[in-house]
Structure formats: C-alpha cells, structure tokens
Design an enzyme around this catalytic site. Sequence first.
Site, PDB file in Angstrom:
ATOM      1  N   ASN A  22      92.858  94.837 -63.393  1.00  0.00           N
ATOM      2  CA  ASN A  22      92.889  95.481 -62.075  1.00  0.00           C
ATOM      3  C   ASN A  22      93.303  94.518 -60.958  1.00  0.00           C
ATOM      4  O   ASN A  22      94.183  94.833 -60.158  1.00  0.00           O
ATOM      5  CB  ASN A  22      91.505  96.094 -61.788  1.00  0.00           C
ATOM      6  CG  ASN A  22      91.438  96.643 -60.378  1.00  0.00           C
ATOM      7  OD1 ASN A  22      90.923  96.000 -59.474  1.00  0.00           O
ATOM      8  ND2 ASN A  22      92.005  97.819 -60.177  1.00  0.00           N
ATOM      9  N   LYS A  47      74.682  95.063 -53.802  1.00  0.00           N
ATOM     10  CA  LYS A  47      76.034  95.573 -54.053  1.00  0.00           C
ATOM     11  C   LYS A  47      76.791  94.585 -54.910  1.00  0.00           C
ATOM     12  O   LYS A  47      76.800  93.380 -54.620  1.00  0.00           O
ATOM     13  CB  LYS A  47      76.770  95.748 -52.701  1.00  0.00           C
ATOM     14  CG  LYS A  47      78.185  96.263 -52.848  1.00  0.00           C
ATOM     15  CD  LYS A  47      78.230  97.782 -52.910  1.00  0.00           C
ATOM     16  CE  LYS A  47      79.530  98.345 -53.421  1.00  0.00           C
ATOM     17  NZ  LYS A  47      79.588  98.460 -54.893  1.00  0.00           N
ATOM     18  N   LYS A  49      79.938  86.333 -50.538  1.00  0.00           N
ATOM     19  CA  LYS A  49      81.164  87.119 -50.412  1.00  0.00           C
ATOM     20  C   LYS A  49      80.896  88.372 -49.572  1.00  0.00           C
ATOM     21  O   LYS A  49      81.627  88.678 -48.636  1.00  0.00           O
ATOM     22  CB  LYS A  49      81.636  87.523 -51.813  1.00  0.00           C
ATOM     23  CG  LYS A  49      82.896  88.350 -51.832  1.00  0.00           C
ATOM     24  CD  LYS A  49      83.133  89.056 -53.169  1.00  0.00           C
ATOM     25  CE  LYS A  49      83.068  88.138 -54.361  1.00  0.00           C
ATOM     26  NZ  LYS A  49      83.681  88.751 -55.565  1.00  0.00           N
ATOM     27  N   GLN A  79      78.164  86.711 -55.070  1.00  0.00           N
ATOM     28  CA  GLN A  79      78.335  88.001 -54.385  1.00  0.00           C
ATOM     29  C   GLN A  79      77.579  88.048 -53.055  1.00  0.00           C
ATOM     30  O   GLN A  79      78.028  88.698 -52.111  1.00  0.00           O
ATOM     31  CB  GLN A  79      77.852  89.126 -55.320  1.00  0.00           C
ATOM     32  CG  GLN A  79      78.394  90.505 -54.982  1.00  0.00           C
ATOM     33  CD  GLN A  79      79.803  90.746 -55.518  1.00  0.00           C
ATOM     34  OE1 GLN A  79      80.114  90.392 -56.637  1.00  0.00           O
ATOM     35  NE2 GLN A  79      80.658  91.353 -54.708  1.00  0.00           N
ATOM     36  N   THR A 136      91.284  94.625 -54.300  1.00  0.00           N
ATOM     37  CA  THR A 136      91.027  93.202 -54.545  1.00  0.00           C
ATOM     38  C   THR A 136      92.348  92.430 -54.565  1.00  0.00           C
ATOM     39  O   THR A 136      92.479  91.383 -53.918  1.00  0.00           O
ATOM     40  CB  THR A 136      90.250  92.988 -55.854  1.00  0.00           C
ATOM     41  OG1 THR A 136      89.146  93.892 -55.882  1.00  0.00           O
ATOM     42  CG2 THR A 136      89.746  91.565 -55.965  1.00  0.00           C
ATOM     43  N   GLY A 156      82.903  98.417 -60.435  1.00  0.00           N
ATOM     44  CA  GLY A 156      83.520  97.840 -61.625  1.00  0.00           C
ATOM     45  C   GLY A 156      83.663  96.330 -61.560  1.00  0.00           C
ATOM     46  O   GLY A 156      83.441  95.701 -60.531  1.00  0.00           O
ATOM     47  N   ASP A 157      84.021  95.752 -62.670  1.00  0.00           N
ATOM     48  CA  ASP A 157      84.389  94.337 -62.811  1.00  0.00           C
ATOM     49  C   ASP A 157      85.127  94.272 -64.147  1.00  0.00           C
ATOM     50  O   ASP A 157      85.658  95.295 -64.609  1.00  0.00           O
ATOM     51  CB  ASP A 157      83.141  93.435 -62.767  1.00  0.00           C
ATOM     52  CG  ASP A 157      83.489  91.947 -62.585  1.00  0.00           C
ATOM     53  OD1 ASP A 157      83.786  91.534 -61.466  1.00  0.00           O
ATOM     54  OD2 ASP A 157      83.491  91.199 -63.593  1.00  0.00           O
ATOM     55  N   SER A 166      84.854  98.781 -51.219  1.00  0.00           N
ATOM     56  CA  SER A 166      83.705  99.516 -51.753  1.00  0.00           C
ATOM     57  C   SER A 166      82.768  99.908 -50.610  1.00  0.00           C
ATOM     58  O   SER A 166      82.234 101.022 -50.575  1.00  0.00           O
ATOM     59  CB  SER A 166      82.922  98.648 -52.743  1.00  0.00           C
ATOM     60  OG  SER A 166      83.504  98.673 -54.025  1.00  0.00           O
ATOM     61  N   LYS A 201      74.799  91.832 -59.283  1.00  0.00           N
ATOM     62  CA  LYS A 201      75.786  91.936 -60.358  1.00  0.00           C
ATOM     63  C   LYS A 201      75.069  92.461 -61.588  1.00  0.00           C
ATOM     64  O   LYS A 201      73.856  92.275 -61.728  1.00  0.00           O
ATOM     65  CB  LYS A 201      76.381  90.552 -60.681  1.00  0.00           C
ATOM     66  CG  LYS A 201      77.726  90.621 -61.364  1.00  0.00           C
ATOM     67  CD  LYS A 201      78.826  90.831 -60.346  1.00  0.00           C
ATOM     68  CE  LYS A 201      80.165  91.065 -60.963  1.00  0.00           C
ATOM     69  NZ  LYS A 201      81.222  91.056 -59.924  1.00  0.00           N
TER      70      LYS A 201
END
Length: 444
Positions: free
Chosen positions: A239, A89, A113, A110, A208, A164-165, A376, A125
């Site tokens: 964002n 993810k 996290k 990630q 976020t 997204g990123d 998410s 990622k």
Amino acid sequence: MKILQNVIDRVIEKNPNEPEFHQAVKEVLESLEPVAERYPHWVKAGIFDRIVEPERQIIFRVTWVDDNGNVQVNRGYRIQFNSAIGPYKGGLRFHPSVNLSILKFLGFEQIFKNSLTGMPIGGAKGGSDFDPKGKSEGEIMRFCQSFMTELYRHIGEDTDVPAGDIGVGAKEIGFLYGQYKRLKNSFTGAITGKGITWGGSLVRKEATGYGLCYFVEEALKAKGRSFEGATVVISGSGNVAIYAAEKAERLGAKVVAMSDSNGYIYDPDGINIDTIKRLKEIERKRISEYVKYHPNAKYFDGCSGVWSIKCDIALPCATQNELDKKAAETLVANGCYAVGEGANMPSTPEAIKVFFNNKVIFCPAKAANAGGVATSALEMTQNSIRCSWPFEKVDAKLKEIMINIYNTVSSTAKEYGCEDNLLVGANIAGFIKVADAMYAQGLF
Ligand code: NDP
Ligand code: 2IT
C-alpha cells in the site's frame, strides 16, 4: 550525567528479548535529553518513565479452522500505548514475524507520529502472527472474524480505533469491520480504512504514500531541490510503496526499482504503476511477474539488493530495519541525496548515522509517513459528523497537514540547536505535546 540513560537502562532490563522496542526507545529518548533539561518538572512527574510503559497490553488466542478442516491457533495483540491526547489509534499488522517487541516499537512510535499530525489521537498498535499469504478468502475471513470476536470489547470510536498495516488491507478491514458491527449491533467509525461505500474516506488508500511525497517535497524544496527529473528507488510494493511511486511520478520523478520480500525489479523505462497495482492489489502475485509484461525490466532475487540501484532519492516502504549501514553507504556512494521513510523504522541506527555524516536529507518515519494516520483521523471526523468529503478536499487537507508537520519538525530542530536534523525535531515536537497533556492530567 545524562538524565534519560537510566530510563533506557530500565526499559532494557525490564523488557528483555525486545530488541526492536529497545531500538525505538533509545532513538527517541536519546534526542529528548535537552527536553529533560529544559522541563525538570516532567522528569520529577515521571513522564519519561511512564511514556515507555504501555497503558494496557492485550494478548489473546485466535482460533480458526482452515480449508482442510484443521484447527489453527494464532496469537492476537493490541498494545494501547498512550491515550493522553486522544483515543488509542494505530494499525493492525498480520505477518508471521509479529511479536510483542515489534508491536511495542510500533505502538511507541505511533504516540509521537500521531501527536505530530495535530489531530487528537493517542498511540496504539496491534496484530497477529497470522500469515495472510497463500490463504484462501474463506480462511482470511474466518481468521478476521475470530480475531475481532476478542478485540471488539477493547475498541470503539472513542476508545481505540484500529486500521491497516502490513498484511491488513481493504479485504481484511472489510472482514474485521463486518464482525465488529455484527457484535456491537452499531455502525460507528471504530475502524478506519473502510471501503468508500461503507464509511471510508477518499484518499485514505493513497494517504501514506502521497503524504510521504508531500513531506519529502518540502524537505527537498528547503535545499533547492525537487522530485522533478529525479530518479527514485522504492522498497516494497504494498500500500505505502504503490502510492509513493504514483505520487513521485506525478511530481516529475522516474521510479526505476521496487521490491517485495523475495526480490526486486529494475525498469530503466520507469516502473509501470498500473502493472504493479494489478499484480499486487488485485491478483496478489509476486513482483517477479512484472518482467513478463515489461521485457526491458529485470528481476533479481533478494530484496536488499534494491539499494544497489543508483538513485537520487530512496524511499524505504517495506518494513523495519530493511536498510542497513552497508546499504546506506552504497546509496551515498551512488549519489543519493535524500531518503524518505515510508515504512516504520526502516533504517537501522547505523544507516541513519551514515546519512547524517554525508548530509543526506533524511525524512524520518514518524514525520514522513504520518499522512496515513492523519487521513484516518479525517475519516474519524467524517464518521462523527456523518458526511463524506470529496477527494480534492481530503487530499488538500492531507497536503496541508504534511507541510505543517515539516514546518514544525524543522523549526523544532532549529530551536534545539540541531538544524536540519528532522529526526531530533520530530522526536522533540511529537513528545512535547503528549508530555504536556500527561502532566496536566495528573498521574496515570
Ligand atoms: P503491505 O502489506 O501493503 O506491503 C508491505 C510490503 O513490504 C510488501 O511489498 C511486502 O512484501 C514487503 N515486506 C513486508 N515484510 C517484509 C520483510 N520482512 N522483508 C522484506 N519485505 C517485506 O503493507 P504497507 O504498505 O501498509 O506497510 C509498509 C510499511 O509502511 C510498514 O512498515 C508499515 O508499518 C508502514 N506504514 C503503513 C501505513 C499504512 O497506512 N498502511 C502508514 C504508515 C506506515 P511481501 O508481499 O513479499 O510480503
Ligand atoms: O503505521 C501507521 O501509521 C499505520 N499503519 C496507520 C495507522 C492508522 O491508524 O491509520
């Protein structure tokens, strides 16, 4: 003799020319030394050597035709780093600076996290060196469709769930998901950040930024402070930055500066978030345009100058290594007492040292910005049970998750003799859960 220095040395030797990846690995492994001492069976089982090697790295050609009829070639990536505690993810980044080093650092971060969120999600990622800036809607759609035509075979709701990123917002997610659904002929939650009418979760857009403020609020509370009446500077205007600004304001702070990659604005009256939303989310314009609508505000060229604005709380929400030693020293000299990382790895190692030496409340990215991926995971849950929860319910869950992360991170720091060092706490707590799962599952 440090147990993990050998692992760091091998990563550097084996992966030359990947400075961001080296930086992320060093930061995590240097704080895991006491864990290696406490759990020698993890050292023996090679957990530390294995966790720095992605399980799978996919690199592919993405071809598309621009509006002038010219063939364009970009490079696509998906780094499936670790699946010990759940399906891979993590977000997709579209930016000309994207390369293997950046995506490996992001994928590595990630893992920890996602572990901290308490949700069952592994680390990944991906992205491309495609630059969405200045592209027409048709060009963005054709690129996204071509990108997904390769990626779709590697992802799925139980395998790998992108989101997204940087450079991948609602528009790009729509085009990516549309192509995924077409190729698979099935409507599943294989991507998050979807639109509300087609399987998305309320609060994911805000998550976020809101989550960052929930986390920082807890860290401030522990030191008898709060956002109420504080002056805040935020880098970026995408964002994460927009919804961090919105929540900071709602918690009683005044946000006086924001930026984009060209420059920054200073508005002594407090930044008007609606103007930023219109300029950035709808019109896709530069932040310099803000001063047209707010004559008291000033625009300055150069994004790094944003850290020269006097503030109590700084929220770097743009990109990696955007806040260096000099910027950290300026913030401290101006009285800044808290930093919350909305972006991934925005502070350089030297800047982090400055913060710790000056007792700045430092909220590290992998804990403080985990609200996006946590929501998410809530979107994945809603997709699995085929329902959608109201805004208040998701927001309450997000807040609870962020408070839990803060409590876990601060108590782990204390347990390992590093009270108030939320960075060490986040690295250790995030790692332990993944290491335990890897050990239990045998060699992979
Ligand atoms: P967006 O694309 O929405 O916004 C990115 C912002 O950062 C823009 O204002 C952009 O300016 C600026 N920026 C990007 N690259 C640079 C650069 N090299 N130098 C200076 N400014 C730059 O992305 P997000 O808001 O989604 O992401 C921001 C950060 O937050 C990233 O580090 C991302 O990894 C992290 N993050 C994002 C999450 C999410 O859910 N979206 C979750 C957790 C972390 P410009 O428009 O001029 O390029
Ligand atoms: O860095 C991040 O945590 C994200 N870009 C969000 C990832 C996600 O899967 O929601």
